[in-house]
Motif scaffolding. Structure first.
Motif, short mmCIF file in Angstrom:
data_model
loop_
_atom_site.label_atom_id
_atom_site.label_comp_id
_atom_site.label_asym_id
_atom_site.label_seq_id
_atom_site.Cartn_x
_atom_site.Cartn_y
_atom_site.Cartn_z
N ALA A 1 39.72 33.35 40.19
CA ALA A 1 40.55 34.16 41.07
C ALA A 1 39.76 34.53 42.31
O ALA A 1 38.58 34.92 42.22
CB ALA A 1 41.02 35.42 40.36
N ALA B 1 48.68 32.03 33.85
CA ALA B 1 48.02 33.24 34.36
C ALA B 1 48.82 33.82 35.52
O ALA B 1 49.45 33.09 36.29
CB ALA B 1 46.60 32.91 34.82
N THR B 2 48.78 35.15 35.64
CA THR B 2 49.41 35.85 36.75
C THR B 2 48.37 36.75 37.41
O THR B 2 47.54 37.36 36.73
CB THR B 2 50.60 36.69 36.28
OG1 THR B 2 50.13 37.70 35.35
CG2 THR B 2 51.64 35.82 35.58
N GLY B 3 48.40 36.83 38.72
CA GLY B 3 47.47 37.68 39.46
C GLY B 3 48.22 38.62 40.38
O GLY B 3 49.20 38.21 41.03
N VAL C 1 44.04 40.55 43.89
CA VAL C 1 43.99 39.10 43.69
C VAL C 1 44.74 38.42 44.83
O VAL C 1 45.86 38.82 45.19
CB VAL C 1 44.59 38.71 42.33
CG1 VAL C 1 44.67 37.19 42.19
CG2 VAL C 1 43.76 39.31 41.19
N LEU D 1 39.37 29.79 34.32
CA LEU D 1 40.27 30.34 35.34
C LEU D 1 39.44 31.03 36.43
O LEU D 1 38.48 31.73 36.14
CB LEU D 1 41.22 31.36 34.71
CG LEU D 1 42.20 32.07 35.64
CD1 LEU D 1 43.19 31.10 36.26
CD2 LEU D 1 42.95 33.17 34.87
N ALA E 1 50.27 35.59 42.65
CA ALA E 1 49.74 34.29 42.27
C ALA E 1 50.09 34.00 40.82
O ALA E 1 49.97 34.87 39.95
CB ALA E 1 48.23 34.23 42.46
N TRP F 1 44.50 34.61 45.12
CA TRP F 1 44.90 33.30 44.60
C TRP F 1 44.27 33.07 43.22
O TRP F 1 43.29 33.72 42.84
CB TRP F 1 44.51 32.16 45.55
CG TRP F 1 43.06 32.19 45.97
CD1 TRP F 1 42.54 32.80 47.08
CD2 TRP F 1 41.94 31.59 45.28
NE1 TRP F 1 41.17 32.63 47.13
CE2 TRP F 1 40.78 31.88 46.05
CE3 TRP F 1 41.80 30.84 44.12
CZ2 TRP F 1 39.50 31.46 45.67
CZ3 TRP F 1 40.53 30.41 43.74
CH2 TRP F 1 39.40 30.72 44.50
N LEU F 2 44.85 32.14 42.49
CA LEU F 2 44.36 31.72 41.17
C LEU F 2 44.27 30.21 41.13
O LEU F 2 45.11 29.51 41.72
CB LEU F 2 45.31 32.17 40.05
CG LEU F 2 45.52 33.66 39.80
CD1 LEU F 2 46.64 33.84 38.78
CD2 LEU F 2 44.23 34.31 39.30
N THR F 3 43.30 29.69 40.42
CA THR F 3 43.25 28.26 40.15
C THR F 3 42.54 28.02 38.83
O THR F 3 41.60 28.75 38.47
CB THR F 3 42.55 27.49 41.29
OG1 THR F 3 42.73 26.09 41.10
CG2 THR F 3 41.06 27.78 41.33
N TRP F 4 42.99 27.02 38.07
CA TRP F 4 42.37 26.63 36.81
C TRP F 4 41.47 25.43 37.05
O TRP F 4 41.71 24.61 37.95
CB TRP F 4 43.43 26.25 35.78
CG TRP F 4 44.23 27.41 35.24
CD1 TRP F 4 45.34 27.95 35.81
CD2 TRP F 4 44.00 28.13 34.03
NE1 TRP F 4 45.83 28.97 35.02
CE2 TRP F 4 45.03 29.10 33.91
CE3 TRP F 4 43.04 28.04 33.01
CZ2 TRP F 4 45.11 29.98 32.84
CZ3 TRP F 4 43.12 28.92 31.95
CH2 TRP F 4 44.15 29.88 31.85
N VAL G 1 44.39 40.23 36.32
CA VAL G 1 44.77 38.86 36.00
C VAL G 1 45.15 38.86 34.54
O VAL G 1 44.36 39.24 33.67
CB VAL G 1 43.61 37.87 36.25
CG1 VAL G 1 44.01 36.46 35.81
CG2 VAL G 1 43.22 37.86 37.72
#
Length: 449
Positions: free
Chosen positions: A175, A128-130, A161, A173, A117, A163-166, A136
């Motif tokens: 996760a 960001a990276t997951g 992780v 952030l 992600a 998924w990620l979303t801001w 994260v």
């Protein structure tokens, strides 16, 4: 693109007047009064005849640094200024890179397992990276330009992780994890704001409502939860003990209407459900208002998105909801189908096909266009009004695992060299650029002609 025949179709803003009844929405595609339309005659009719096909590469730029499966790709929210993409893959790394010439901007290292992600913050100042290692990691832009990024912080808490979303309006952030939890952090401090516990299985998808006031997540245990992001309180929960909601195998995808009143989820076995959350702030109740059955039984719905049938007057760099109206969605699944749905009637407008599983669907903001990536090695773009093909992009030799769409910057390069060559500014820009993530370890940039 079927503009003339739809010129008199009225636009419904923010779902006003939207009334969904059980009789309206509990239908199958085969029962739709408006039969699905066939794809145009330019489809790949000889796709199975490998001996007679020549490899075709339409890409105008390529990024080769991963050298292992590229699982995810995203574009800067101000794309094409700057023309930056971020991608993550099986090599345990993510990269920021220039979509004009495929050059590296920054290597985002520090993971010990696959990066699954990647996501830019709403203003593009952070990325960001997951990973499957549970980490994260966050970087931020350094200095005045866009070519220098510095490591900010490592965030830990989840197991793997997913998924990620801001947050759509601030540096928050979120996760979703395979251990049934959802984590939320404040940046740039990296402080944990909340841990959301309520699912019993992997949290497969999640988003903030467009107004930023609620967080919605769904799980492979078949549950959908609406949270108060400030307190982590459960505002509403729908689970598989509700027979109208139950989705065999759990939930794989979700989207939220631009007015924050509807949540649509796709299931692991082909079903789509529509849930009204419009009364949460008054009566506190939610209700299942749609059961859409059109994908093949047992095939996962990988993406669902709201889409506008009436295009906006202009396009440009955009961060936020990709549609203005709450009446139409598109779903895409591993059965190779993309289906356009009218939520006011609960009926399918039409369908389009890939030759293999669709892995991702993205909507071109505020337009009827949407693009799909597929295991059949292709990226296709369709018009949701007619479900006719607008473009087909070739260049991958293996499955396309993700795709991102951005406004065309008008820069064109030599397709005959895979995009490595001279380029020139062409005016006016031609619409959209597409960036795909390939299972063979390359990310490719295309122009939608």
């Amino acid at each position: 693109m079927a503009d003339e025949q739809l010129a008199h179709e009225p636009e419904v803003e923010h779902g006003e007047g939207l009334v969904l009844t059980n009789d309206d929405v509990e239908v199958d595609v085969t029962e739709s009064a408006e039969a699905p339309m066939d794809e145009d005659g330019n489809a790949e009719q000889d796709a199975g005849d490998d001996d007679q096909m020549e490899f075709q590469d339409d890409s105008i730029a390529a990024f080769y640094a991963h050298r292992a499966s590229v699982f995810c790709v995203s574009l800067h929210p101000r794309f094409p200024d700057p023309p930056i993409a971020v991608s993550g893959g099986e090599d345990d790394r993510a990269w920021l890179w220039n979509t004009i010439d495929g050059t590296e901007i920054a290597q985002l290292s520090g993971h010990s397992d696959s990066v699954v992600a990647v996501a830019f913050s709403h203003d593009g100042e952070m990325v960001a990276t997951g990973g499957l290692d549970g980490r994260v990691r966050v970087w931020r832009r350094h200095g005045d330009g866009w070519h220098t990024w510095e490591f900010l912080t490592n965030l830990e808490g989840p197991s793997e992780v997913v998924w990620l979303t801001w947050h759509p309006k601030g540096p928050v952030l979120v996760a979703g994890a395979s251990d049934a939890t959802v984590w939320m952090w404040q940046l740039p401090s990296g402080n944990t704001m909340n841990v959301f516990s309520g699912h019993t299985g992997s949290v497969t998808c999640g988003r903030f409502t467009p107004d930023g006031r609620k967080l919605v997540s769904a799980s492979d245990d078949g549950s959908l939860i609406v949270w108060d992001p400030r307190s982590a309180a459960v505002l509403a929960k729908v689970a598989d003990d509700d027979t109208r909601f139950a989705l065999d195998g759990g939930i794989t995808s979700l989207c939220i209407s631009p007015d924050s009143r509807l949540v649509v989820v796709g299931g692991a076995a082909g079903g789509v459900r529509v849930v009204s959350v419009a009364n949460l702030d008054t009566t506190g109740g939610v209700s299942v208002v749609g059961m859409l059955n059109g994908h093949a039984e047992g095939e996962s719905v990988e993406s669902v998105e709201f889409v506008d049938l009436v295009p906006a007057a202009s396009t440009g760099p955009f961060s936020g909801p990709t549609s203005r109206t709450s009446t139409h969605i598109v779903s895409a699944g591993t059965d190779g189908k993309a289906i356009a749905w009218d939520l006011t009637t609960g009926k399918a407008r039409g369908e389009a096909l890939h030759d293999a599983a669709i892995t991702k669907l993205v909507v071109h903001p505020h337009t009827p266009l949407f693009t799909t990536s597929s295991v059949d090695h292709l990226i296709r773009t369709f018009d949701a009004r007619s479900m006719q093909t607008v473009g087909v992009q070739h260049g991958f030799t293996d499955g396309v695992l993700d795709v991102a769409v951005g406004v065309d910057d008008g820069i064109t390069q030599g397709a005959e060299t895979g995009g490595v060559g001279a380029y020139a500014h062409a005016t006016p820009p031609k619409g959209y650029k597409l960036v795909g993530a390939g299972d063979e370890g390359v990310a490719l940039v295309f122009r939608l002609q």
